[in-house]
Design a protein around this motif. Structure first.
Motif, PDB file in Angstrom:
ATOM      1  N   ALA A  29       0.823  -1.205   0.000  1.00 57.36           N
ATOM      2  CA  ALA A  29       0.000   0.000   0.000  1.00 57.36           C
ATOM      3  C   ALA A  29       0.862   1.263   0.000  1.00 57.36           C
ATOM      4  N   LEU A  30       1.943   1.257   0.762  1.00 55.11           N
ATOM      5  CA  LEU A  30       2.827   2.428   0.825  1.00 55.11           C
ATOM      6  C   LEU A  30       3.452   2.722  -0.530  1.00 55.11           C
ATOM      7  N   VAL A  31       3.912   1.689  -1.216  1.00 57.90           N
ATOM      8  CA  VAL A  31       4.503   1.894  -2.536  1.00 57.90           C
ATOM      9  C   VAL A  31       3.457   2.382  -3.527  1.00 57.90           C
ATOM     10  N   LEU A  32       2.268   1.776  -3.506  1.00 60.66           N
ATOM     11  CA  LEU A  32       1.181   2.224  -4.371  1.00 60.66           C
ATOM     12  C   LEU A  32       0.851   3.684  -4.117  1.00 60.66           C
ATOM     13  N   PHE A  33       0.677   4.040  -2.861  1.00 61.62           N
ATOM     14  CA  PHE A  33       0.330   5.422  -2.510  1.00 61.62           C
ATOM     15  C   PHE A  33       1.417   6.387  -2.976  1.00 61.62           C
ATOM     16  N   SER A  34       2.679   6.017  -2.777  1.00 60.35           N
ATOM     17  CA  SER A  34       3.789   6.897  -3.141  1.00 60.35           C
ATOM     18  C   SER A  34       3.839   7.139  -4.647  1.00 60.35           C
ATOM     19  N   LEU A  35       3.721   6.073  -5.436  1.00 62.60           N
ATOM     20  CA  LEU A  35       3.763   6.233  -6.889  1.00 62.60           C
ATOM     21  C   LEU A  35       2.537   6.986  -7.404  1.00 62.60           C
ATOM     22  N   ASP A  36       1.377   6.733  -6.803  1.00 64.57           N
ATOM     23  CA  ASP A  36       0.175   7.436  -7.232  1.00 64.57           C
ATOM     24  C   ASP A  36       0.273   8.928  -6.906  1.00 64.57           C
ATOM     25  N   GLU A  37       0.788   9.263  -5.725  1.00 66.22           N
ATOM     26  CA  GLU A  37       0.954  10.669  -5.362  1.00 66.22           C
ATOM     27  C   GLU A  37       1.986  11.348  -6.248  1.00 66.22           C
ATOM     28  N   LEU A  38       3.069  10.646  -6.566  1.00 70.23           N
ATOM     29  CA  LEU A  38       4.082  11.209  -7.452  1.00 70.23           C
ATOM     30  C   LEU A  38       3.494  11.493  -8.833  1.00 70.23           C
ATOM     31  N   SER A  39       2.683  10.564  -9.332  1.00 66.12           N
ATOM     32  CA  SER A  39       2.058  10.790 -10.636  1.00 66.12           C
ATOM     33  C   SER A  39       1.067  11.952 -10.590  1.00 66.12           C
ATOM     34  N   ARG A  40       0.383  12.119  -9.462  1.00 64.61           N
ATOM     35  CA  ARG A  40      -0.541  13.254  -9.323  1.00 64.61           C
ATOM     36  C   ARG A  40       0.211  14.582  -9.355  1.00 64.61           C
ATOM     37  N   LEU A  41       1.339  14.638  -8.652  1.00 61.73           N
ATOM     38  CA  LEU A  41       2.142  15.862  -8.651  1.00 61.73           C
ATOM     39  C   LEU A  41       2.653  16.177 -10.052  1.00 61.73           C
ATOM     40  N   LEU A  42       3.137  15.151 -10.743  1.00 60.26           N
ATOM     41  CA  LEU A  42       3.622  15.377 -12.100  1.00 60.26           C
ATOM     42  C   LEU A  42       2.479  15.751 -13.033  1.00 60.26           C
ATOM     43  N   GLN A  43       1.331  15.129 -12.847  1.00 58.69           N
ATOM     44  CA  GLN A  43       0.164  15.484 -13.658  1.00 58.69           C
ATOM     45  C   GLN A  43      -0.225  16.944 -13.445  1.00 58.69           C
ATOM     46  N   HIS A  44      -0.210  17.397 -12.208  1.00 60.75           N
ATOM     47  CA  HIS A  44      -0.540  18.806 -11.904  1.00 60.75           C
ATOM     48  C   HIS A  44       0.466  19.737 -12.588  1.00 60.75           C
ATOM     49  N   LEU A  45       1.743  19.346 -12.569  1.00 64.39           N
ATOM     50  CA  LEU A  45       2.765  20.163 -13.216  1.00 64.39           C
ATOM     51  C   LEU A  45       2.530  20.247 -14.723  1.00 64.39           C
ATOM     52  N   ILE A  46       2.238  19.091 -15.342  1.00 70.48           N
ATOM     53  CA  ILE A  46       2.107  19.031 -16.798  1.00 70.48           C
ATOM     54  C   ILE A  46       0.824  19.695 -17.286  1.00 70.48           C
ATOM     55  N   TRP A  47      -0.264  19.472 -16.573  1.00 69.57           N
ATOM     56  CA  TRP A  47      -1.566  19.882 -17.079  1.00 69.57           C
ATOM     57  C   TRP A  47      -2.107  21.157 -16.443  1.00 69.57           C
ATOM     58  N   ASP A  48      -1.484  21.653 -15.394  1.00 66.93           N
ATOM     59  CA  ASP A  48      -1.956  22.884 -14.745  1.00 66.93           C
ATOM     60  C   ASP A  48      -0.866  23.958 -14.677  1.00 66.93           C
ATOM     61  N   THR A  49       0.239  23.627 -14.041  1.00 66.49           N
ATOM     62  CA  THR A  49       1.278  24.633 -13.797  1.00 66.49           C
ATOM     63  C   THR A  49       1.939  25.100 -15.090  1.00 66.49           C
ATOM     64  N   LEU A  50       2.410  24.180 -15.911  1.00 63.54           N
ATOM     65  CA  LEU A  50       3.116  24.558 -17.135  1.00 63.54           C
ATOM     66  C   LEU A  50       2.242  25.330 -18.119  1.00 63.54           C
ATOM     67  N   PRO A  51       1.036  24.863 -18.437  1.00 62.79           N
ATOM     68  CA  PRO A  51       0.218  25.649 -19.362  1.00 62.79           C
ATOM     69  C   PRO A  51      -0.130  27.034 -18.824  1.00 62.79           C
ATOM     70  N   ALA A  52      -0.349  27.135 -17.519  1.00 61.53           N
ATOM     71  CA  ALA A  52      -0.620  28.450 -16.938  1.00 61.53           C
ATOM     72  C   ALA A  52       0.593  29.360 -17.061  1.00 61.53           C
ATOM     73  N   ALA A  53       1.796  28.787 -16.916  1.00 60.51           N
ATOM     74  CA  ALA A  53       3.023  29.587 -16.986  1.00 60.51           C
ATOM     75  C   ALA A  53       3.280  30.126 -18.385  1.00 60.51           C
ATOM     76  N   VAL A  54       2.886  29.374 -19.404  1.00 57.57           N
ATOM     77  CA  VAL A  54       3.147  29.812 -20.784  1.00 57.57           C
ATOM     78  C   VAL A  54       1.908  30.370 -21.459  1.00 57.57           C
ATOM     79  N   GLY A  55       0.815  30.483 -20.708  1.00 51.50           N
ATOM     80  CA  GLY A  55      -0.418  31.046 -21.260  1.00 51.50           C
ATOM     81  C   GLY A  55      -1.123  30.142 -22.247  1.00 51.50           C
ATOM     82  N   ALA A  56      -0.976  28.830 -22.069  1.00 46.27           N
ATOM     83  CA  ALA A  56      -1.622  27.869 -22.961  1.00 46.27           C
ATOM     84  C   ALA A  56      -2.866  27.282 -22.305  1.00 46.27           C
ATOM     85  N   ASP A  57      -3.729  26.721 -23.130  1.00 44.05           N
ATOM     86  CA  ASP A  57      -4.945  26.065 -22.650  1.00 44.05           C
ATOM     87  C   ASP A  57      -4.695  24.564 -22.586  1.00 44.05           C
TER      88      ASP A  57
END
Length: 419
Positions: A29-57
């Motif tokens: 469970a700990l490994v699953l939770f860790s990898l899932d949380e890491l993917s969520r953070l990366l997903q937020h970076l790719i789909w929210d933070t980066l497009p907002a930084a460059v003014g993209a949709d």
């Protein structure tokens, strides 16, 4: 458990093995939770933070297409050059199996996280079970040298499945089929005892960490009627037949991708095709499908029925491409999304069918078609309803759905071993 492992002192043996079983479940469970949380953070970076930084949709076509294509390219690089080539192709392997060498784990974890974050239509179950099996075979082997590797692998599958769905019941159902073929002596429950301990520890640990990955709320159905039973008999096999459309083309699509030879080429091409499908279906048809399934249910009635049919077709195509193009991941979570969409279509066209029944029966059929495990399909369908009244109907609906899929090919690249 290995043949004869319980021996004559089964109570003492079971108690002694309960400690490593709990450890296996908690670590899974700990490994699953860790990898899932890491993917969520990366997903937020790719789909929210980066497009907002460059003014993209991030919902725009170019961002979707570019992100999926780059994800495919990055995954291909890791598969090509990482030690062990990021583990076996998920398209040719089922849950469980022998433990991978530890050196393969970093590459497999990297491609799994990239796929989950980048929008690939696969779930985490196959790679996380492989990662946990590799780690725990070494860990338990050193701490408890007398525990056989075969038992550690079985406990790891149980612990990870319990963590994925937040209950040990799924693992127990899965292991009834396995334990029934083993000559270990003792009652069936003796053979299920340790997997249940591991799955329970995994489920409790995951719940304490923040819940399971699959959280869909359906309205209660109430007491089932004869018409509900008839509806289940129709919806589940029809949904299974729809899922088999993807299964039927899976092997040739996989061969087509892999004729390119170099994983950088076929995963990049797969990513580009997923990007095009994402442009057509929108971000709702991306990712593993767990949160997206909940979103479909939350906004049910907002989309016309034919739009839901369109989303189901796009997601099924995305699942086939994702699984065939060399990405690492499982098929269960995307199948749940497709089942939810199909069930909502049924409820829209035939309002007399309760939403809870329509969705759960469709999920039952879809998971059965892509995973070919009756216990898993039944369990997931029951879990998403949380309604005991639907369970009896689903048990009956499983029968015609199983007849539909039982002679069809499996969703595996090397189907020759799976008639």
């Amino acid at each position: 458990m290995p043949e004869g492992f319980l021996g004559h002192h089964r109570v003492r043996t079971l108690l002694a093995l309960a400690v490593p079983a709990v450890l296996v479940g908690a670590v899974s469970a700990l490994v699953l939770f860790s990898l899932d949380e890491l993917s969520r953070l990366l997903q937020h970076l790719i789909w929210d933070t980066l497009p907002a930084a460059v003014g993209a949709d991030s919902d725009g076509g170019w961002w979707i297409f570019g992100t999926l294509t780059l994800t495919g390219f990055a995954v291909g690089l890791i598969v090509r050059y990482a030690p062990g080539h990021a583990g076996p192709d998920s398209a040719a392997s089922e849950l469980g199996g022998t433990a991978l060498p530890l050196g393969v784990v970093p590459g497999l974890a990297a491609v799994a996280v990239l796929g989950l974050a980048g929008g690939v239509s696969l779930g985490p179950e196959n790679p996380i079970i492989a990662i946990n099996t590799a780690l725990l075979t070494v860990l338990i082997g050193r701490l408890f040298a007398r525990v056989p590797d075969q038992l550690i692998v079985g406990l790891t599958v149980a612990g990870t499945v319990g963590a994925l769905f937040g209950t040990p019941v799924a693992a127990a159902l899965l292991f009834t089929g396995i334990a029934g073929t083993m000559k270990t002596g003792g009652a069936l429950f003796d053979r299920l005892f340790l997997p249940l301990v591991s799955a329970g520890a995994g489920a409790v640990t995951m719940t304490l960490l923040g819940g399971t990955l699959l959280q869909i709320e359906l309205p209660p159905m109430g007491a089932p009627s004869g018409w509900d039973v008839l509806a289940g008999f129709i919806v589940a096999p029809l949904a299974a037949a729809f899922g088999l459309l993807g299964v039927a083309v899976f092997a040739p699509v996989h061969r087509g991708f892999h004729r390119l030879g170099n994983p950088i080429l076929f995963t990049t091409l797969g990513g580009a095709l997923l990007g095009l499908l994402g442009v057509l279906g929108g971000t709702l048809t991306l990712f593993k499908g767990a949160e997206e399934s909940a979103e479909l249910m939350l906004h049910r009635g907002d989309e016309p029925a034919w739009t839901l049919v369109y989303l189901a077709v796009i997601k099924l195509a995305a699942l086939v491409v994702s699984a065939a193009a060399g990405f690492r991941g499982g098929r269960i979570f995307p199948a749940v999304f497709i089942g939810v969409a199909v069930g909502l279509v049924v409820a829209a066209f035939v309002p007399a069918v309760p939403v809870s029944l329509a969705v759960s029966a469709a999920v039952l059929g879809l998971v059965l078609a892509v995973a070919r495990d009756g216990w898993m399909a039944l369990f997931i369908a029951v879990v998403i309803t949380g309604d005991a009244g639907v369970t009896s109907v689903l048990c009956l609906a499983l029968l015609p759905a199983w007849l539909v899929v039982t002679s069809a090919p499996h969703m595996l690249a090397s189907d020759g071993a799976h008639p």
